[in-house]
Design an enzyme around this catalytic site. Sequence first.
Site, PDB file in Angstrom:
ATOM      1  N   LYS A   1       0.850  -1.253  -0.156  1.00 53.47           N
ATOM      2  CA  LYS A   1       0.145  -0.135   0.020  1.00 53.47           C
ATOM      3  C   LYS A   1       0.812   1.189   0.152  1.00 53.47           C
ATOM      4  CE  LYS A   1      -3.843   2.448   2.479  1.00 53.47           C
ATOM      5  NZ  LYS A   1      -4.545   2.454   3.659  1.00 53.47           N
TER       6      LYS A   1
ATOM      7  N   ASN B   1      17.634   5.506   1.602  1.00 48.46           N
ATOM      8  CA  ASN B   1      16.597   6.321   2.572  1.00 48.46           C
ATOM      9  C   ASN B   1      15.720   5.600   3.694  1.00 48.46           C
ATOM     10  OD1 ASN B   1      14.703   8.751   3.496  1.00 48.46           O
ATOM     11  ND2 ASN B   1      13.198   7.299   2.681  1.00 48.46           N
TER      12      ASN B   1
ATOM     13  N   ARG C   1      25.423  -1.113  -4.304  1.00 44.42           N
ATOM     14  CA  ARG C   1      26.431  -2.399  -5.011  1.00 44.42           C
ATOM     15  C   ARG C   1      25.640  -2.558  -6.397  1.00 44.42           C
ATOM     16  NH1 ARG C   1      29.051  -4.297  -7.706  1.00 44.42           N
ATOM     17  NH2 ARG C   1      30.668  -5.921  -7.527  1.00 44.42           N
TER      18      ARG C   1
ATOM     19  N   TYR D   1      21.038   1.770  16.207  1.00 41.33           N
ATOM     20  CA  TYR D   1      21.002   2.822  15.219  1.00 41.33           C
ATOM     21  C   TYR D   1      21.974   3.818  14.877  1.00 41.33           C
ATOM     22  CZ  TYR D   1      17.946   6.350  12.888  1.00 41.33           C
ATOM     23  OH  TYR D   1      17.390   7.364  11.978  1.00 41.33           O
TER      24      TYR D   1
ATOM     25  N   LYS E   1      24.031   4.173  11.645  1.00 45.79           N
ATOM     26  CA  LYS E   1      24.039   5.397  10.984  1.00 45.79           C
ATOM     27  C   LYS E   1      25.326   6.359  10.777  1.00 45.79           C
ATOM     28  CE  LYS E   1      19.915   6.258   9.897  1.00 45.79           C
ATOM     29  NZ  LYS E   1      19.616   5.887   8.263  1.00 45.79           N
TER      30      LYS E   1
HETATM   31  P1  NAD Z   1       9.623   6.868   7.823  1.00 46.56           P
HETATM   32  O1  NAD Z   1       9.233   5.643   8.915  1.00 46.56           O
HETATM   33  O2  NAD Z   1       8.472   7.846   7.435  1.00 46.56           O
HETATM   34  O3  NAD Z   1      10.050   6.386   6.449  1.00 46.56           O
HETATM   35  C1  NAD Z   1      10.858   5.273   6.278  1.00 46.56           C
HETATM   36  C2  NAD Z   1      10.515   4.447   5.135  1.00 46.56           C
HETATM   37  O4  NAD Z   1      11.385   3.103   4.909  1.00 46.56           O
HETATM   38  C3  NAD Z   1       8.960   3.783   5.519  1.00 46.56           C
HETATM   39  O5  NAD Z   1       7.977   3.947   4.499  1.00 46.56           O
HETATM   40  C4  NAD Z   1       9.341   2.330   5.797  1.00 46.56           C
HETATM   41  O6  NAD Z   1       8.008   1.241   5.174  1.00 46.56           O
HETATM   42  C5  NAD Z   1      10.455   2.036   4.882  1.00 46.56           C
HETATM   43  N1  NAD Z   1      11.067   0.832   5.216  1.00 46.56           N
HETATM   44  C6  NAD Z   1      11.825   0.451   6.264  1.00 46.56           C
HETATM   45  N2  NAD Z   1      12.503  -0.685   6.061  1.00 46.56           N
HETATM   46  C7  NAD Z   1      12.429  -0.982   4.755  1.00 46.56           C
HETATM   47  C8  NAD Z   1      12.981  -1.968   4.074  1.00 46.56           C
HETATM   48  N3  NAD Z   1      13.753  -3.056   4.718  1.00 46.56           N
HETATM   49  N4  NAD Z   1      12.863  -1.958   2.641  1.00 46.56           N
HETATM   50  C9  NAD Z   1      12.267  -0.912   2.272  1.00 46.56           C
HETATM   51  N5  NAD Z   1      11.797   0.101   2.759  1.00 46.56           N
HETATM   52  C10 NAD Z   1      11.535  -0.021   4.131  1.00 46.56           C
HETATM   53  O7  NAD Z   1      10.860   7.678   8.305  1.00 46.56           O
HETATM   54  P2  NAD Z   1      11.596   9.074   7.635  1.00 46.56           P
HETATM   55  O8  NAD Z   1      11.722   9.795   9.007  1.00 46.56           O
HETATM   56  O9  NAD Z   1      11.098   9.349   6.476  1.00 46.56           O
HETATM   57  O10 NAD Z   1      12.981   8.235   7.884  1.00 46.56           O
HETATM   58  C11 NAD Z   1      13.870   8.274   6.696  1.00 46.56           C
HETATM   59  C12 NAD Z   1      15.494   7.972   6.665  1.00 46.56           C
HETATM   60  O11 NAD Z   1      15.704   9.327   7.528  1.00 46.56           O
HETATM   61  C13 NAD Z   1      15.577   6.822   7.543  1.00 46.56           C
HETATM   62  O12 NAD Z   1      16.736   6.287   7.131  1.00 46.56           O
HETATM   63  C14 NAD Z   1      15.846   7.435   9.029  1.00 46.56           C
HETATM   64  O13 NAD Z   1      16.639   6.530   9.579  1.00 46.56           O
HETATM   65  C15 NAD Z   1      16.519   8.767   8.565  1.00 46.56           C
HETATM   66  N6  NAD Z   1      16.341   9.662   9.742  1.00 46.56           N
HETATM   67  C16 NAD Z   1      15.248  10.373   9.973  1.00 46.56           C
HETATM   68  C17 NAD Z   1      14.914  11.414  10.685  1.00 46.56           C
HETATM   69  C18 NAD Z   1      13.965  12.147  11.185  1.00 46.56           C
HETATM   70  O14 NAD Z   1      13.925  13.308  11.978  1.00 46.56           O
HETATM   71  N7  NAD Z   1      12.793  11.762  10.528  1.00 46.56           N
HETATM   72  C19 NAD Z   1      16.415  11.767  11.729  1.00 46.56           C
HETATM   73  C20 NAD Z   1      17.486  10.935  11.463  1.00 46.56           C
HETATM   74  C21 NAD Z   1      17.378  10.059  10.338  1.00 46.56           C
END
Ligand code: NAD
Length: 303
Positions: free
Chosen positions: A53, A99, A132, A164, A168
Amino acid sequence: MSGQLRYDGQVVVVTGAGGGLGKAYATFFASRGASVVVNDLGGSFKGEGNSTKAADVVVNEIKAAGGKAVANYDSVENGDRIIDTAIKAFGRIDILINNAGILRDVSFKNMKDEDWDLIIKVHVKGSYKCARAAWPYFRKQKYGRIINTASAAGLFGNFGQANYSAAKLAMVGFTETLAKEGVKYNIISNVIAPIAASRMTETVMPPDMLALMKPEWVVPLVAVLVHKNNTSENGSIFEVGGGHIAKLRWERSSGQLLKCDDTYTPGAVLKKWNQVCDFSKPQYPSGPNDFLALLEDSMKMGP
Ligand code: NAD
């Protein structure tokens, strides 16, 4: 670079594009002429379950606005399948935005192997697998742009996020090496530590702060870094969120050379502690050879 940046004829893969930051990237690039692979596993923010979805909703939104997009529902651990989707649907790949991410926050005392392994698998292995798989295409066409996603938790550490944080900061080392290996093929790699309102942060930040942290406000930096005109920022680290963008780099103290004979004792180290930690004349190293050069220079001068 000025005027409106466009990505016509380019193919962008955005992982985890079913929501949050990924969705903001995907819709932006589609609105600026790119064909987009919207990858999302569709599970919970803790990495449980899966669904088509999340990716479908974004693809439909892009198409309804007149853009080009296809969905991919694989986990990033199977990055080769995600890149295959780009090749099959659009015949190429130009930009990869690693991402996708999840959280398994727990104090280190209570951390289980499963919490550690899953986080490393999704963030580190997932980013590796996608890059890769894209790499041979990038090398062959002598063009590629990669964004990896770190976090302030990785740069500085954060309570409850040992897994995490480790994953990261790995994104930083990974990016630095890709930047060095890719540059002669015009493959440019950069890493961002974003901050944005998403399902990941909505439970840990107050609503007034979340209102200042729209995912869309991370997009312009990423857009600049992956644009074909960016050939100067490579292996750079940025913090970005709420409209603020800042670049980070390593800083090293000028340090102290100790004589390597039997006077080199823990006591001798303690005596020079202030010099070891003296940042008044900082250095900004960018590779392992910098330290060796420093050693040679210091040796010439003597202790
Ligand atoms: P989010 O949860 O809204 O988005 C992450 C998306 O990744 C989700 O839609 C999820 O379904 C998808 N996902 C998770 N595991 C997956 C997998 N194995 N394969 C494919 N898709 C997968 O979170 P966000 O805040 O938009 O985060 C995006 C990135 O930014 C992440 O890597 C997160 O760690 C990083 N990040 C976010 C913040 C923040 O403030 N939002 C801060 C630091 C880092």
